[in-house]
Scaffold this active site. Structure first.
Site, mmCIF file in Angstrom:
data_model
loop_
_atom_site.group_PDB
_atom_site.id
_atom_site.type_symbol
_atom_site.label_atom_id
_atom_site.label_comp_id
_atom_site.label_asym_id
_atom_site.label_seq_id
_atom_site.Cartn_x
_atom_site.Cartn_y
_atom_site.Cartn_z
ATOM 1 N N GLU A 15 0.812 -1.215 0.000
ATOM 2 C CA GLU A 15 0.000 0.000 0.000
ATOM 3 C C GLU A 15 0.853 1.277 0.000
ATOM 4 O OE1 GLU A 15 -3.469 -0.392 2.813
ATOM 5 O OE2 GLU A 15 -2.378 -2.220 3.319
ATOM 6 N N SER A 144 -6.535 -2.617 2.816
ATOM 7 C CA SER A 144 -6.973 -1.987 1.568
ATOM 8 C C SER A 144 -7.410 -2.979 0.503
ATOM 9 C CB SER A 144 -5.869 -1.090 0.993
ATOM 10 O OG SER A 144 -5.716 0.060 1.779
ATOM 11 N N TYR A 211 -9.179 3.097 -4.779
ATOM 12 C CA TYR A 211 -8.217 4.178 -4.991
ATOM 13 C C TYR A 211 -8.106 4.686 -6.426
ATOM 14 C CZ TYR A 211 -6.896 2.735 -0.341
ATOM 15 O OH TYR A 211 -6.927 2.422 0.982
ATOM 16 N N ARG A 253 -11.718 2.546 11.219
ATOM 17 C CA ARG A 253 -12.865 2.348 10.332
ATOM 18 C C ARG A 253 -13.144 0.859 10.224
ATOM 19 N NH1 ARG A 253 -11.265 2.776 5.150
ATOM 20 N NH2 ARG A 253 -12.024 0.676 4.740
ATOM 21 N N ASP A 255 -15.423 -2.327 8.527
ATOM 22 C CA ASP A 255 -16.148 -2.696 7.310
ATOM 23 C C ASP A 255 -17.108 -3.843 7.590
ATOM 24 O OD1 ASP A 255 -14.595 -0.804 6.010
ATOM 25 O OD2 ASP A 255 -13.092 -2.273 5.381
ATOM 26 N N GLU A 272 -13.746 -6.470 9.164
ATOM 27 C CA GLU A 272 -12.434 -6.102 9.705
ATOM 28 C C GLU A 272 -12.442 -4.659 10.173
ATOM 29 O OE1 GLU A 272 -9.247 -5.265 6.697
ATOM 30 O OE2 GLU A 272 -10.691 -6.173 5.333
ATOM 31 N N ASN A 274 -9.896 -1.250 10.264
ATOM 32 C CA ASN A 274 -8.694 -0.594 9.764
ATOM 33 C C ASN A 274 -8.244 0.434 10.801
ATOM 34 O OD1 ASN A 274 -8.750 -1.522 6.724
ATOM 35 N ND2 ASN A 274 -10.828 -0.916 7.258
ATOM 36 N N GLY A 278 -7.413 4.954 5.029
ATOM 37 C CA GLY A 278 -6.904 5.882 4.029
ATOM 38 C C GLY A 278 -7.351 7.309 4.276
#
Length: 311
Positions: A15, A144, A211, A253, A255, A272, A274, A278
Site C-alpha cells: 500500500e 486496503s 483508490y 474504520r 467494514d 475487519e 482498519n 486511508g
C-alpha cells in the site's frame, strides 16, 4: 510557537502508493491548520528514521498503511522513542491487522462475523475448494483489499495466481456474503456515519475500486447509507464496539457486509477494522467527517491533538 508534526508515509508494504497519497494530503491539511510539518518517506533503514526524528517533533502523524506501518512495528519504535503518534498503539494495531485475531476479539463484544478458516495459499492450487463457492480468499495480514479474491462458480484460474501469493502465505477463506458493503468510521468515542459503497465495474470493492480515479472501476459512496434505521444503528454500535474491544484509539474504520437479499432488515456481518484508514481525496473517513461538519484540516488537527504513547 507552532507545534511540530512529522508525517510518516510511503513505507514498504503493498500500500506504499496509497500511503504516499495519504501523507501528502494530511501534510497539506496540517499546514493549513497551522502546524509546522515535515514529511518522512519511511524505508527499511530504521537508523535513518530515528535520525530524521532527531530532534523529536511534538507529534507523529502516522500515514503509513499495511505491514510494518500499521501492524505495531513502527508503533513499537515510536513507543521506544516516546514520541506521541496518531492512531492505535502496538497491541491494537497488531490485533487488527490479523483478521482472525480481530474477529475473535470483536466477537467477545457480541459482533457477528462470517465463519472462515485459515489455509496456506498453496492449498488453493488443488481442484478441491476449501469452502462451497462462492467464497472470499484474502491474505490474513494485509489491508486496503490487497489480494482479495472472490472465487465464484465457473472460475477456472487458481486464486494463488492473483497478486503473487506465496505458497506458504496464510490465507483467510470465508463464505461470500451477498448484499451490500457498509463502512463506519470511529473518532475517539464516537461513530461518525454509515456509508454504503456501491462499486462500479464488476461489483467488487477491491483495491482498484478504493483508490482508482478511473470511473470504470471506482465506486459510489452513499452517506448516509440508505438502509433501515435499525441496521444503521446496529452498524454504528458494532463499529464502536469493535474499536473498543481491540483497544483502538484515535480514528479507525470498520467494514461490514449487509445481506438484505432475502428479507428486510437483513443480517449485518463484521469483516475487519482498519486502524489507519486511508486519508486520500477519495477516502471514506474524511468523507464521513465532512458529513458531520468537520473539515479535513480540522480532522487531521484532532488526530494530532489526540496523539499519544501507550507506555
Amino acid at each position: 510557537m507552532a507545534k511540530s508534526v512529522a508525517v510518516l508515509m510511503g513505507g514498504l508494504s503493498a500500500e506504499r502508493e496509497v500511503s504516499l497519497n495519504s501523507g501528502h494530503a494530511c501534510a497539506a491539511a496540517l499546514r493549513e491548520a497551522g502546524y509546522e510539518v515535515s514529511k518522512i518517506d519511511v524505508s527499511r533503514d530504521m537508523g535513518a528514521l530515528v535520525a530524521a526524528l532527531t530532534p523529536a517533533p511534538d507529534a507523529i502523524f502516522n500515514a503509513l498503511h499495511g505491514r510494518w506501518g500499521e501492524d505495531g512495528c513502527v508503533q513499537g519504535l515510536l513507543e521506544l522513542l516516546q514520541i506521541p503518534y496518531t492512531h492505535s498503539g502496538v497491541l491494537a494495531s497488531s490485533l487488527a491487522m490479523d483478521k482472525v485475531m480481530a474477529k475473535t476479539v470483536v466477537a467477545t463484544a457480541g459482533v457477528t462475523s462470517p465463519e472462515g478458516r485459515v489455509i496456506k495459499a498453496k492449498d488453493l492450487e488443488s481442484n478441491s475448494d476449501p469452502l462451497p463457492r462462492p467464497y472470499v480468499a484474502k491474505p490474513l495480514r494485509e489491508g486496503s483489499s490487497v489480494g482479495v479474491r472472490i472465487v465464484r462458480e465457473g472460475d477456472n484460474q487458481p486464486p494463488i495466481t492473483v497478486h503473487g501469493w506465496r505458497p506458504e502465505q496464510d490465507i483467510l477463506v470465508e463464505p461470500f456474503i451477498p448484499g451490500r458493503e457498509l463502512t463506519v468510521s470511529v473518532m475517539g468515542d464516537r461513530a461518525l456515519a454509515v456509508t454504503e459503497i456501491r462499486p462500479l465495474g464488476d461489483g467488487f470493492y477491491d483495491y482498484d475500486a478504493k483508490y482508482s480515479e478511473d470511473n470504470a472501476v471506482a465506486a459510489v459512496h452513499v452517506v448516509p447509507a440508505e438502509i433501515p434505521e435499525s441496521t444503521y444503528d446496529e452498524a454504528m454500535s458494532a463499529s464502536l464496539a469493535a474499536h473498543r474491544a481491540l483497544g483502538c484509539r484515535g480514528v479507525s474504520r470498520s467494514d461490514f457486509r449487509y445481506d438484505d437479499t432475502a428479507r428486510q432488515p437483513g443480517d449485518l456481518y463484521y469483516l475487519e477494522t482498519n486502524t489507519q484508514p486511508g486519508m486520500t481525496a477519495t477516502s471514506l473517513v474524511p468523507e464521513q467527517a465532512r458529513y458531520i461538519g468537520l473539515s479535513f484540516p480540522d480532522l487531521c488537527a484532532w488526530m494530532v491533538e489526540n496523539a499519544a504513547c501507550d507506555s
